[in-house]
Scaffold this motif. Sequence first.
Motif, PDB file in Angstrom:
ATOM      1  N   VAL A 164      48.794  71.041  19.964  1.00 55.43           N
ATOM      2  CA  VAL A 164      48.130  71.661  21.072  1.00 55.43           C
ATOM      3  C   VAL A 164      48.834  71.254  22.440  1.00 55.43           C
ATOM      4  CG1 VAL A 164      45.843  71.955  22.223  1.00 55.43           C
ATOM      5  CG2 VAL A 164      45.729  71.653  19.595  1.00 55.43           C
ATOM      6  N   ARG A 165      48.991  70.123  22.471  1.00 59.42           N
ATOM      7  CA  ARG A 165      49.591  69.664  23.986  1.00 59.42           C
ATOM      8  C   ARG A 165      51.000  70.432  24.147  1.00 59.42           C
ATOM      9  NH1 ARG A 165      50.593  63.503  25.780  1.00 59.42           N
ATOM     10  NH2 ARG A 165      51.683  63.916  27.889  1.00 59.42           N
ATOM     11  N   ARG A 209      50.467  74.322  24.081  1.00 52.87           N
ATOM     12  CA  ARG A 209      50.122  74.883  25.316  1.00 52.87           C
ATOM     13  C   ARG A 209      50.978  74.717  26.552  1.00 52.87           C
ATOM     14  NH1 ARG A 209      45.269  76.918  27.291  1.00 52.87           N
ATOM     15  NH2 ARG A 209      45.739  77.546  29.261  1.00 52.87           N
ATOM     16  N   PHE A 212      53.226  77.646  26.066  1.00 50.60           N
ATOM     17  CA  PHE A 212      52.534  78.864  26.116  1.00 50.60           C
ATOM     18  C   PHE A 212      52.389  79.089  27.678  1.00 50.60           C
ATOM     19  CE2 PHE A 212      48.386  80.838  27.014  1.00 50.60           C
ATOM     20  CZ  PHE A 212      48.615  81.942  26.468  1.00 50.60           C
ATOM     21  N   ASP A 213      52.167  78.118  28.582  1.00 52.41           N
ATOM     22  CA  ASP A 213      51.832  78.119  29.999  1.00 52.41           C
ATOM     23  C   ASP A 213      53.212  78.589  30.680  1.00 52.41           C
ATOM     24  OD1 ASP A 213      49.274  77.650  29.756  1.00 52.41           O
ATOM     25  OD2 ASP A 213      49.401  75.588  30.306  1.00 52.41           O
ATOM     26  N   LEU A 234      48.814  75.950  16.884  1.00 50.31           N
ATOM     27  CA  LEU A 234      48.691  74.649  17.714  1.00 50.31           C
ATOM     28  C   LEU A 234      47.737  73.701  16.936  1.00 50.31           C
ATOM     29  CD1 LEU A 234      47.956  75.921  21.418  1.00 50.31           C
ATOM     30  CD2 LEU A 234      50.172  76.047  20.157  1.00 50.31           C
ATOM     31  N   TYR A 272      41.817  80.840  19.386  1.00 50.08           N
ATOM     32  CA  TYR A 272      42.484  79.453  20.267  1.00 50.08           C
ATOM     33  C   TYR A 272      41.702  78.184  19.669  1.00 50.08           C
ATOM     34  CZ  TYR A 272      44.391  76.581  23.738  1.00 50.08           C
ATOM     35  OH  TYR A 272      45.020  75.524  24.324  1.00 50.08           O
ATOM     36  N   PRO A 273      42.120  77.049  19.413  1.00 46.52           N
ATOM     37  CA  PRO A 273      43.370  76.860  19.685  1.00 46.52           C
ATOM     38  C   PRO A 273      44.265  76.826  18.476  1.00 46.52           C
ATOM     39  CG  PRO A 273      42.377  74.674  19.395  1.00 46.52           C
ATOM     40  CD  PRO A 273      41.161  75.846  19.474  1.00 46.52           C
ATOM     41  N   THR A 295      45.843  79.459  17.352  1.00 46.02           N
ATOM     42  CA  THR A 295      46.722  80.077  17.667  1.00 46.02           C
ATOM     43  C   THR A 295      46.574  80.777  19.127  1.00 46.02           C
ATOM     44  OG1 THR A 295      45.998  82.161  16.512  1.00 46.02           O
ATOM     45  CG2 THR A 295      47.523  80.920  15.399  1.00 46.02           C
ATOM     46  N   THR A 296      47.767  81.206  19.838  1.00 47.09           N
ATOM     47  CA  THR A 296      47.486  81.764  21.075  1.00 47.09           C
ATOM     48  C   THR A 296      47.575  83.144  21.167  1.00 47.09           C
ATOM     49  OG1 THR A 296      50.190  81.403  21.161  1.00 47.09           O
ATOM     50  CG2 THR A 296      48.952  79.655  22.024  1.00 47.09           C
TER      51      THR A 296
END
Length: 504
Positions: free
Chosen positions: A223-224, A227, A230-231, A246, A457-458, A460-461
């Motif tokens: 996830v970390r 993400r 993704f950001d 994730l 989520y989380p 998948t995005t």
Amino acid sequence: MAAEPVWSVDPRTGKPREQVAVEATAEDVDRSVRAAHEVRESLADRTVRAAFLRTAADLLDGAHEQIVATADAETALGPVRLTGELARTTAQLRAFAEVVEAGSFLDIRIDLPDPGATPPRPDMRRWKIPLGVVAVYAASNFPLAFSVPGGDTASALAAGCPVVIKAHPDHPATSELCAGLLRGAAAKAGLPEDVVVLVHGFDAGVKLVRHPLVAAAGFTGSVRGGRALFDAAAARPAPIPFHGELGSLNPVVLTPAAVEERAEEIGAGLAGSMTLGAGQFCTKPGFVLAPSGEAGDRFLDALAAGVAATGPAVLLDHRMREAFVAGVAARAALAGVRAPVAPGAGDAHTVGAGVLVVDAARLTGSEGGSGDHHLLLEECFGPVTVVARYDSRAQVTEVLAGLPGNLTATLHIADAADDEDAAPFLAALTPLAGRVLVNGWPTGVAVAAAQHHGGPYPATTSTSTSVGATAIERWLRPVTYQSTPARLLPPELRDGNPLGLPRR
């Protein structure tokens, strides 16, 4: 500054095996992406693409012994597991070759002109075209099926997109070997080798998602990490699609009638599923709602016996081992948590599987649950599952309402048609996951047209799948030609359907 070396490490000992590459610099990443971008038109011919995918599968199968030995040395997943994973990987490549040849993924739709419609309708012809260069981020826990030659790569190439793959640091030698075979397959099919490019290094992964010529990205990991990428993808001047997998708890609900009917069978099945691959499957059932009472006790005894019989396991790397040991210790220390089989450290390189049990009331706030009890509702990567004992249907729905999104959700019901909890529990699980199973275990993910490997989520995005035929849709975008002369249309959209493609 000299490029940092990339070492292959043996997780069974923690010792480096060999240096296999160097980390890519910013200039290396730029060259790699530009090289892939320059050859994107070479993938336009669907016949050639299909041949390339089949050739890649053949070359991977031909190197079976070397691939399995290399991957085992870097991941400790074992020859049996890796043999099956390689078979899955080559099957995916061949399946996508069939998708390419069939052509339905182009989603061709033709509306002929109708001046009498309200409003008047012009001639409109729609299909899907490839996005461009796709960045693929390899997974740690699947060094083949979700890494260099895996589903993201196969589906992107099938869509007509060249790929630049960021190798995972846990299996760099396997990545180099497989990338070389894919590039060799491209050459044998008459394509430039740079339709597949491999880079190494954490910084390379960040630079890759920010490169202006990268059109989309596929990621499988934490996830970390996911993400953060993704950001970064969303923060670009021109944001791009980021299809990230994730993390997932993969909840299981057992109805009282199911446990009364086959407590021991369910317990043994869960033990096998949650310890498969040392609990490092993305679909590991990590949280179970089981009824209180005598039948629930029998289920828990069978689960504990199955887990206790599992030997010590080597995780993918020592960092993951340390995170697992710390994670289970924090969970076991929570008020009201007990451990019929205590998970944790084995020797200096292994871990032991375990089961943690808590009353479901602790997770609803009605029985002195602390804020830290949320840990029990978060994925813990490795061989552990949490069993929450419930007293009522309302407790189950309340706990489920607090769960995040998942890849899978599983329901075990009685074979008899009068299991009154089956329908309400299924309704409560459906919003939580992309794949809902009844009377099965989620760690088998079939490569099939109807498969969906994704979820809210989380997990998948995006709402897309990374497994199955429709995974190709992630790397395509629709284009409509309106009132376009026939001579300018691509053959796929011309009258008479000269290529014999499925069309609406």
